[in-house]
Design a protein around this motif. Structure first.
Motif, short mmCIF file in Angstrom:
data_model
loop_
_atom_site.label_atom_id
_atom_site.label_comp_id
_atom_site.label_asym_id
_atom_site.label_seq_id
_atom_site.Cartn_x
_atom_site.Cartn_y
_atom_site.Cartn_z
N ILE A 440 16.74 -6.68 1.07
CA ILE A 440 16.30 -6.32 2.43
C ILE A 440 15.49 -7.44 3.06
O ILE A 440 15.61 -7.71 4.26
CB ILE A 440 15.48 -5.01 2.38
CG1 ILE A 440 16.34 -3.86 1.88
CG2 ILE A 440 14.90 -4.68 3.74
CD1 ILE A 440 15.56 -2.60 1.58
N THR A 441 14.68 -8.12 2.26
CA THR A 441 13.75 -9.14 2.80
C THR A 441 14.26 -10.56 2.57
O THR A 441 13.45 -11.50 2.56
CB THR A 441 12.38 -8.97 2.14
OG1 THR A 441 12.51 -9.10 0.71
CG2 THR A 441 11.79 -7.59 2.46
N GLY A 449 6.17 -10.93 6.92
CA GLY A 449 7.57 -10.89 7.30
C GLY A 449 8.36 -9.90 6.48
O GLY A 449 9.25 -9.21 6.98
N LYS A 450 8.04 -9.80 5.19
CA LYS A 450 8.73 -8.83 4.34
C LYS A 450 8.38 -7.40 4.75
O LYS A 450 9.25 -6.52 4.75
CB LYS A 450 8.35 -9.08 2.88
CG LYS A 450 8.83 -10.42 2.34
CD LYS A 450 8.37 -10.65 0.90
CE LYS A 450 8.84 -12.01 0.39
NZ LYS A 450 8.39 -12.26 -1.01
N GLN A 455 10.16 -2.21 7.35
CA GLN A 455 10.04 -1.19 8.39
C GLN A 455 11.28 -1.17 9.28
O GLN A 455 11.81 -0.10 9.60
CB GLN A 455 8.79 -1.45 9.22
CG GLN A 455 8.61 -0.47 10.37
CD GLN A 455 7.33 -0.72 11.15
OE1 GLN A 455 6.26 -0.32 10.71
NE2 GLN A 455 7.43 -1.40 12.29
N ALA A 456 11.77 -2.33 9.68
CA ALA A 456 12.96 -2.39 10.53
C ALA A 456 14.19 -1.86 9.80
O ALA A 456 15.07 -1.23 10.42
CB ALA A 456 13.19 -3.83 10.99
N ALA A 500 7.30 -2.22 -1.13
CA ALA A 500 6.28 -3.23 -0.87
C ALA A 500 5.61 -3.67 -2.16
O ALA A 500 5.37 -4.87 -2.37
CB ALA A 500 5.25 -2.69 0.12
N ARG A 501 5.30 -2.74 -3.02
CA ARG A 501 4.67 -3.12 -4.30
C ARG A 501 5.62 -3.96 -5.15
O ARG A 501 5.20 -4.90 -5.84
CB ARG A 501 4.25 -1.88 -5.07
CG ARG A 501 2.99 -1.23 -4.53
CD ARG A 501 2.37 -0.29 -5.53
NE ARG A 501 1.13 0.30 -5.04
CZ ARG A 501 0.32 1.07 -5.76
NH1 ARG A 501 0.65 1.36 -7.03
NH2 ARG A 501 -0.79 1.55 -5.24
N LEU A 502 6.90 -3.62 -5.11
CA LEU A 502 7.87 -4.42 -5.88
C LEU A 502 7.97 -5.84 -5.36
O LEU A 502 8.37 -6.75 -6.09
CB LEU A 502 9.24 -3.74 -5.83
CG LEU A 502 9.36 -2.41 -6.59
CD1 LEU A 502 10.71 -1.76 -6.32
CD2 LEU A 502 9.18 -2.63 -8.09
#
Length: 797
Positions: A440-441, A449-450, A455-456, A500-502
């Protein structure tokens, strides 16, 4: 052996089992439960032919239930489809194991064979206990306990059957239990001789008339049931909000002056209960002094991620909130970080439940000063303010804080968070999602940015719905992120926080309320439908920041209606940073400060799932609802006017249907009698028309014209009843009007107004009809008694 009582016990069990209908899909379990009750009743009748111990009767019932379950669910593995074998026993045990291993966060549960087996077995066990207690031991009152178990099973879940469904379930359960008590009472009375039925025609003329006593007792019971049903709806104090259940919420650190240790609440269960409520209830209101849209109201913080869910952790180093209300510094927030000042005067609703356990105050994050009465403590890690004994209902407090809104450039330069922040631990059960997070990032180098990319991604590829039955564990989250991609705010907050934690970004989950809707005059209103969960991510210099992954609906804002997207989390929409808006501006339209003309982005919509309406239009709709007091006054006015209007309609109908001299004479006489009753004037049951009019004319002091008009009415009634030919009726309607005016003139003002508003000629028949309606059980008793009495007579004939 009592067949009637056995049937009553079985029927009571079946009616109580109706309470399980919102828990299970389909109706196979209900018919299976009926079969189990029939089998139990038959075995009970068979065992009571001999004076066996109650324990033996119960064991026989349980054994018969096992044979029934084996024949229904394991007939293919049984001998001749009925006789149990080792294979059938193993198969039944396998079904039970499968049923206990399944986990469903929200009913109704699919009607799989194992679940149906367990349900039918439970109904059969209740039927066996009820049969033994009520029939074998003649303890029908105690037999209500196993019935209560069936009745209360849905109360342990978050199922919402609705007002009508709950009323029908309650009536069915009460009817079954009362029928069981009635059958036992009838059985005991028959031991003393012939049963006397308190109803017309069922007793000899020489016996005392006990009908009024029986009718009065039934009416008292009816009124008691009605009060028990509707009193909780009329008492505001009985309404509680689940997110403020007061069942705990954090413990003070040992030695820090904490008043008591308390267990944690279950914020996720409470959140889902509020979200699925059919009717939103007010939670709080506040006056907002500041710029832009108020921030979310944080209530619980869940920093601990386990393989099954996010959880709260015990607070360490809590300290008392001083008289000035100064709060500790927000973790990670630098003094130079941009933001808007927040000043909120919050008033909690009077319906919030009070409890002796720990209570939390909802407030914007981060608070800098909290002015509240009572003994409150502060958790420096989350800035949560809680108390171990203070009530919440109607409480008023003031919060001064900062709505942190850093620029995207500041967040890109945030750097790596210090090790002291923590909140990066991820159980190994979530490791397989790391590849998804990296995909995704891809191409994003900074943590900010990630976070924006995550969120997007949720906004583009997911859909909001409250009807999905996803759990909170690792497998359920994987199913949500990769297969269904449909869920509520809880799933979106969990998913973004885990991803996010990952990626190495500290994250946690916050639960509370959105900012609500603007009600006018800088006042905002928050309801249970505004309950929300969102992720918070940590950045150096900005501290914990709110992100909003809950998506809008494809056709417009119909996701979580009052949720808003922070401007720092969408740099494409706000390239120059957050806009500055005048105080009190409602930002429930496209995103914090963006207008529909400048942004084509869609915001989350209604939390209830209504499509097409914006949150701003929802707020405008809430400003002008029909007042409950207006509806109550209108209903009261209708009730007051109905008797008088009914009397007027009856009078006109009576004269309109009178087509000859006889019917007009009867109409005039009935009008005279009704006018006497309306004006509270006595009339003897044996008085003749001539005698009644003579007495009334002498006692009221009527004029000559009024006396003659009354005499003409009485004369016409006597001629119509007894003479070969009736009297002329041309002027009877005029005479009737003159007599009515005479009665009104001769009456006192209270009686005169009572005749107009509450005429007895209308109310007395209504009261009599109501009494007969309340005696419906006596009608049923009379009909069944006569039917049983005709049976032997017909056989003899």
């Amino acid at each position: 052996m009592n067949i009637r009582l056995t049937v009553a016990a079985g029927v009571a069990t079946v009616l109580a089992s109706i309470a399980l209908y919102p828990l299970l899909a389909g109706g196979g379990w209900f018919w299976g439960g009926i079969g189990a009750a029939i089998v139990i009743g038959g075995i009970g009748v068979a065992t009571r032919r001999r004076p066996l111990p109650a324990a033996a009767c119960l064991l026989a019932a349980v054994g018969g239930e096992f044979l029934y379950l084996n024949a229904v669910f394991a007939h293919r593995q049984s001998l001749a489809g009925v006789v149990p074998t080792w294979s059938s026993v193993r198969y039944l045990r396998l079904l039970v194991t499968q049923a206990t291993a399944e986990a469903h966060p929200a009913p109704p549960v699919p009607a799989r064979p194992g679940i149906v087996l367990v349900t039918v077995a439970g109904i059969g066990l209740v039927a066996a206990l009820t049969d033994v207690l009520a029939v074998r031991l003649h303890r029908p009152a105690i037999a209500g306990l196993p019935l209560l178990v069936l009745f209360c099973v849905p109360l342990t879940t978050k199922v919402k059957p609705g007002a009508m469904g709950a009323a029908l379930v309650f009536c069915a359960g009460v009817a079954g239990y009362l029928g069981l008590l009635s059958a036992d009472g009838r059985y005991r009375l028959r031991l003393w001789g012939r049963v006397v039925h308190p109803w017309k025609g069922d007793v000899e003329s020489a016996d005392p008339d006990v009908r009024p006593v029986a009718a009065a007792s039934r009416r008292i019971g009816f009124v008691a049931v009605v009060l028990a049903l509707f009193l909780p709806l009329l008492v505001p104090g009985l309404r509680t909000h689940r997110l403020f259940a007061g069942s705990g919420g954090g413990t003070g650190a040992s030695g820090q002056g904490s008043s008591a240790a308390a267990s944690f609440p279950r914020p996720l269960v409470l959140l889902n209960t509020d979200l699925h409520a059919r009717r939103p209830l007010p939670v709080l209101s506040y006056r907002f002094a500041g710029q832009g849209t108020p921030p979310y109201l944080q209530l619980y913080v869940l920093p601990l991620l386990t393989t099954s869910e996010w959880r709260m952790v015990p607070a360490t180093g809590t300290r008392a909130l001083g008289s000035g209300g100064a709060m500790p510094a927000a973790p990670g927030l630098a003094a130079g970080t941009s933001g808007l000042r927040v000043n909120e005067a919050i008033t909690l609703a009077s319906g919030l439940g009070n409890s002796g356990n720990v209570s939390y105050l909802p407030m914007p994050y981060p608070p800098q000063q909290v002015k509240v009465r009572g003994n409150w403590r502060v958790d420096p890690g989350t800035l949560a303010v809680h108390s171990a004994g203070a009530g919440l209902a109607g409480r008023h407090y003031t919060v001064i804080g900062k709505n942190v809104e850093p620029t995207p450039q500041q967040l890109r330069r945030a750097g790596v968070p210090p090790a002291s922040v923590g909140d990066l631990a991820v159980p190994t059960a979530f490791d397989h999602l790391k590849a998804l997070a990296q995909e995704i990032t891809r191409g994003r180098t900074s943590a900010y940015g990630k976070a924006v990319a995550l969120q997007a991604w949720f906004h583009r590829h997911f859909r909001y719905s409250l009807t999905t039955g996803l759990g909170t564990g690792a497998s359920a989250l994987t199913q949500f992120l990769t297969v269904t991609r449909t869920g509520s705010c809880q799933q979106f907050a969990f998913g973004m926080a885990v991803l996010a934690r990952l990626l190495g970004i500290p994250s946690r989950v916050a639960i509370g309320f959105t900012q609500g809707t603007l009600a006018g005059n800088a006042t905002w209103q928050v309801k249970t439908s505004d309950a929300h969960a969102w992720p918070e991510l940590y950045f150096n210099g900005a501290g914990w920041l709110t992100f909003e992954p809950t998506p809008p609906s494809p056709g417009g804002p119909a996701g979580q209606g009052t949720a808003i997207v922070p401007p720092y989390s969408d740099p494409q929409r706000f390239p120059n940073g957050p806009p500055t808006l005048p105080t009190g501006h409602n930002r429930n339209a496209p995103a914090r400060g963006a207008t529909a003309s400048t942004s084509g982005a869609k915001l989350p919509g209604k939390l209830t799932g209504a499509s097409g309406d914006s949150a701003a239009s929802h707020a405008s709709q809430q400003k002008s609802p029909v007042s409950v007091w207006t509806a109550a006054i209108a209903l009261l006015a209708v009730l007051l006017l109905t008797p008088g209007i009914t009397r007027l309609v009856r009078r006109r109908w009576r004269w309109w249907t009178a087509h000859d001299d006889v019917t007009r004479a009867h109409a005039a006489w009935r009008e005279l009698c009704d006018d006497l009753a309306d004006h509270r004037m006595a009339r003897g049951a044996g008085e003749s028309p001539r005698g009644l009019t003579g007495r009334i004319a002498g006692s009221l002091g009527l004029t000559r014209a009024e006396r003659e008009a009354m005499q003409r009415v009485a004369h016409a009634e006597e001629r119509a009843c007894y003479a070969p030919s009736p009297a002329a009726s041309a002027g009877l309607q005029t005479d009737s009007k003159l007599v009515r005016r005479a009665f009104a003139r001769a009456s006192a003002p209270p009686a005169r107004w009572a005749a107009r508003i509450a005429p007895r000629s209308v109310l007395d028949p209504a009261r009599a009809g109501l009494r007969h309606a309340l005696d419906v059980f006596a009608w049923i008793e009379s009909v069944t008694t006569r039917a049983r009495a005709r049976g032997p007579d017909q056989r003899r004939a």
